[in-house]
Design a protein around this motif. Structure first.
Motif, short mmCIF file in Angstrom:
data_model
loop_
_atom_site.label_atom_id
_atom_site.label_comp_id
_atom_site.label_asym_id
_atom_site.label_seq_id
_atom_site.Cartn_x
_atom_site.Cartn_y
_atom_site.Cartn_z
N LEU A 197 -7.06 3.67 -16.13
CA LEU A 197 -7.78 2.41 -16.12
C LEU A 197 -8.65 2.44 -14.96
N VAL A 198 -7.77 2.62 -13.77
CA VAL A 198 -8.49 2.34 -12.47
C VAL A 198 -9.52 3.51 -12.23
N LEU A 245 0.07 -1.40 -4.89
CA LEU A 245 -0.49 -0.89 -3.73
C LEU A 245 -0.47 0.72 -3.69
N SER A 246 0.78 1.11 -3.93
CA SER A 246 1.06 2.62 -3.87
C SER A 246 -0.12 3.30 -4.81
N LEU A 247 -0.22 2.67 -5.94
CA LEU A 247 -1.33 3.45 -7.00
C LEU A 247 -2.57 3.51 -6.26
N GLY A 290 -7.29 6.41 -3.29
CA GLY A 290 -8.40 6.56 -2.16
C GLY A 290 -8.59 5.19 -1.35
N PHE A 291 -8.01 3.95 -2.08
CA PHE A 291 -8.02 2.60 -1.50
C PHE A 291 -7.47 2.30 -0.12
N GLU A 292 -8.18 1.79 0.77
CA GLU A 292 -7.63 1.36 2.01
C GLU A 292 -7.44 -0.10 2.18
N GLU A 293 -6.51 -0.37 2.83
CA GLU A 293 -6.19 -1.82 3.12
C GLU A 293 -7.37 -2.63 4.03
#
Length: 198
Positions: free
Chosen positions: A128-129, A152-154, A159-162
């Protein structure tokens, strides 16, 4: 399993899955429809909202993951423009989330991702993401709570960063999270790293 655009007929599942995605925050917000006597239950209000109210929180912005056994999950996303349409219902619990949204203006916010419990562990959330990222025309953003290590791990693996955190105003006695986390991802991502601009 395949992913398809939602239809208005999916609105009841969307309301339930949104409540799952938000760990009950959706029901908390939708209680306003029960308090004013318009609805008997929050999820009934949610179903009608997704079915009949135009705007970001509409079935038109939802993708459905479906298996031979029926609907397994959903995701909802929309462009954050900074306008009034970006906001949900007014509620002090939502103020920290609205502040994080303001920091992500110009991205496509993946507002909700949820999979029914019996379908988990099959890669549906990741699919889905990935489908949401495929329909984004620019950078993407997503939020979760600080206790959701799996999410958060997924998101980081995709490629997402906080980018920022905000305090989580408690809306349930069983909460363990203390913060909301905003993560963003560049528009183009190649081989595990942002693509260079040309």
């Amino acid at each position: 399993m395949h992913i398809r655009p939602a239809t208005r007929a999916d609105s009841a599942d969307i309301a339930i899955l949104d409540d799952i995605a938000s760990s009950g925050l959706a029901s908390h917000v939708l209680e306003s429809g029960v308090r004013d006597g318009k609805y008997d239950r929050p999820l009934e209000f949610g179903r009608d909202g997704y079915a009949f109210i135009d705007g970001p929180y509409s079935w038109k912005n939802v993708l459905i993951a479906e298996t031979a056994d029926g609907i397994a999950g959903m995701s909802l996303s929309f462009e954050l423009t900074g306008g009034l349409g970006d906001s949900g219902l007014p509620d002090p619990v939502l103020e920290p989330l609205e502040g994080l949204k303001a920091q992500a203006v110009g991205t496509r916010l993946i507002d909700s991702v949820a999979v029914y419990t019996r379908f988990r562990g099959q890669g549906i959330g990741r699919a889905l993401v990935e489908a949401e990222l495929a329909r984004a025309t620019g950078p993407s953003s997503i939020m979760t709570d600080s206790a959701n290590a799996r999410a958060l791990s997924l998101y980081q693996s995709l490629g997402f960063e906080e980018q920022a955190r905000a305090p989580l105003v408690a809306f349930s006695p069983n909460q363990t999270a203390t913060q909301w986390v905003l993560l963003t991802r560049p528009a183009v991502y190649v081989c595990g790293a942002p693509a260079s601009a040309h």
